[in-house]
Design a protein around this motif. Structure first.
Motif, short mmCIF file in Angstrom:
data_model
loop_
_atom_site.label_atom_id
_atom_site.label_comp_id
_atom_site.label_asym_id
_atom_site.label_seq_id
_atom_site.Cartn_x
_atom_site.Cartn_y
_atom_site.Cartn_z
N ASP A 4 36.40 39.68 81.24
CA ASP A 4 35.50 40.19 82.04
C ASP A 4 35.12 41.62 81.54
O ASP A 4 33.93 42.09 81.95
CB ASP A 4 36.13 40.19 83.53
N GLU A 5 35.90 42.60 81.37
CA GLU A 5 35.81 43.79 80.86
C GLU A 5 34.70 43.88 79.74
O GLU A 5 33.54 44.49 79.74
CB GLU A 5 37.03 44.57 80.75
N PHE A 6 34.81 43.01 78.75
CA PHE A 6 34.17 43.16 77.75
C PHE A 6 32.76 42.48 78.24
O PHE A 6 31.61 43.15 77.62
CB PHE A 6 34.78 42.21 76.37
N ARG A 7 32.52 41.29 78.99
CA ARG A 7 31.41 40.87 79.46
C ARG A 7 30.83 41.82 80.20
O ARG A 7 29.37 42.14 80.06
CB ARG A 7 31.75 39.48 80.11
N THR A 8 31.18 42.76 80.97
CA THR A 8 30.69 43.74 81.68
C THR A 8 29.77 44.63 80.87
O THR A 8 28.81 44.88 81.02
CB THR A 8 31.55 44.40 82.63
N ALA A 9 30.52 44.84 79.54
CA ALA A 9 29.99 45.97 78.66
C ALA A 9 28.87 45.18 77.93
O ALA A 9 27.73 45.82 77.42
CB ALA A 9 31.00 46.58 77.80
N TYR A 10 29.01 43.92 77.50
CA TYR A 10 28.30 43.20 76.52
C TYR A 10 26.84 42.60 77.26
O TYR A 10 25.87 42.85 76.75
CB TYR A 10 28.88 41.99 76.23
N ASP A 11 26.77 42.24 78.45
CA ASP A 11 25.68 41.78 79.12
C ASP A 11 24.71 42.62 78.91
O ASP A 11 23.47 42.39 78.77
CB ASP A 11 26.15 41.26 80.36
N PRO A 12 24.77 43.88 79.40
CA PRO A 12 23.33 44.64 79.62
C PRO A 12 22.97 44.99 78.22
O PRO A 12 21.63 44.83 78.14
CB PRO A 12 23.98 45.97 80.29
N VAL A 13 23.74 45.13 77.19
CA VAL A 13 23.21 45.26 75.81
C VAL A 13 22.44 43.87 75.41
O VAL A 13 21.22 44.09 75.16
CB VAL A 13 24.36 45.40 74.85
N PHE A 14 22.98 42.62 75.74
CA PHE A 14 22.42 41.42 75.34
C PHE A 14 20.98 41.24 75.85
O PHE A 14 20.06 41.06 75.42
CB PHE A 14 23.04 40.31 75.54
N ASP A 15 21.11 41.84 77.10
CA ASP A 15 19.83 41.53 77.89
C ASP A 15 18.80 42.30 77.77
O ASP A 15 17.61 41.99 77.92
CB ASP A 15 20.14 42.00 79.59
N VAL A 16 18.83 43.43 76.84
CA VAL A 16 17.80 44.40 76.49
C VAL A 16 17.13 44.02 75.05
O VAL A 16 16.29 44.62 74.55
CB VAL A 16 17.94 45.95 76.74
N LEU A 17 17.96 43.29 74.30
CA LEU A 17 17.72 42.94 73.12
C LEU A 17 16.31 42.46 72.78
O LEU A 17 15.59 42.77 71.80
CB LEU A 17 18.40 41.98 72.41
N ASP A 18 15.63 41.82 73.83
CA ASP A 18 14.33 41.25 73.71
C ASP A 18 13.18 42.57 74.35
O ASP A 18 11.93 41.91 74.21
CB ASP A 18 14.04 39.96 74.23
N ALA A 19 13.54 43.61 74.81
CA ALA A 19 12.73 44.76 75.22
C ALA A 19 11.84 44.98 74.33
O ALA A 19 12.24 45.25 72.91
CB ALA A 19 13.64 45.76 75.84
N LYS A 20 10.64 45.31 74.78
CA LYS A 20 9.72 45.92 73.69
C LYS A 20 10.08 47.54 73.30
O LYS A 20 9.92 48.01 72.42
CB LYS A 20 8.11 46.31 74.70
N THR A 21 10.72 48.07 74.31
CA THR A 21 11.42 49.70 73.95
C THR A 21 12.94 49.49 74.08
O THR A 21 13.30 48.87 74.93
CB THR A 21 10.43 50.76 74.40
N LEU A 22 13.45 50.41 73.33
CA LEU A 22 14.97 50.20 73.53
C LEU A 22 15.42 51.48 74.51
O LEU A 22 14.90 52.59 74.39
CB LEU A 22 15.75 50.59 72.25
N PRO A 23 16.41 51.19 75.46
CA PRO A 23 16.67 52.17 76.59
C PRO A 23 17.32 53.11 75.56
O PRO A 23 18.25 52.90 74.70
CB PRO A 23 17.61 51.53 77.54
#
Length: 98
Positions: A4-23
């Motif tokens: 769960d700790e890994f998923r908490t860190a991973y999910d936000p990264v995966f969610d922005v991979l299709d964004a037009k600009t990188l945060p």
């Protein structure tokens, strides 16, 4: 480390991979994921997701990183470096190694 700790860190990264600009926070988050992944490999914690699911997510991530790299020529090299390690992991999953 718990999954769960890994998923908490991973999910936000995966969610922005299709964004037009990188945060702005993405490079730091990717570095954190790499550290968590190294720790997880050393801990030999059994996976909580099926290999097939992880391989599909990995392939989707590679596609998204490739698209982002094409859309952001200045960061293309760094982004494609991410794809290399992800590609190796997907190959490992496909060959039956977890």
């Amino acid at each position: 480390m718990q999954y769960d700790e890994f998923r908490t860190a991973y999910d936000p990264v995966f969610d922005v991979l299709d964004a037009k600009t990188l945060p702005d926070w993405l490079p730091g988050a990717v570095a954190r994921l790499k550290e968590l992944a190294r720790w997880r490999r050393r801990s030999r914690t059994p996976p909580h997701r099926g290999v097939r699911h992880r391989g599909c997510r990995g392939q989707a991530g590679m596609t998204a990183i490739g698209e982002l790299a094409e859309a952001n020529p200045g960061d293309k090299s760094a982004m494609l470096d991410l794809n290399e390690s992800l590609y190796m992991r997907v190959l490992s999953l496909q060959s039956g190694h977890t």
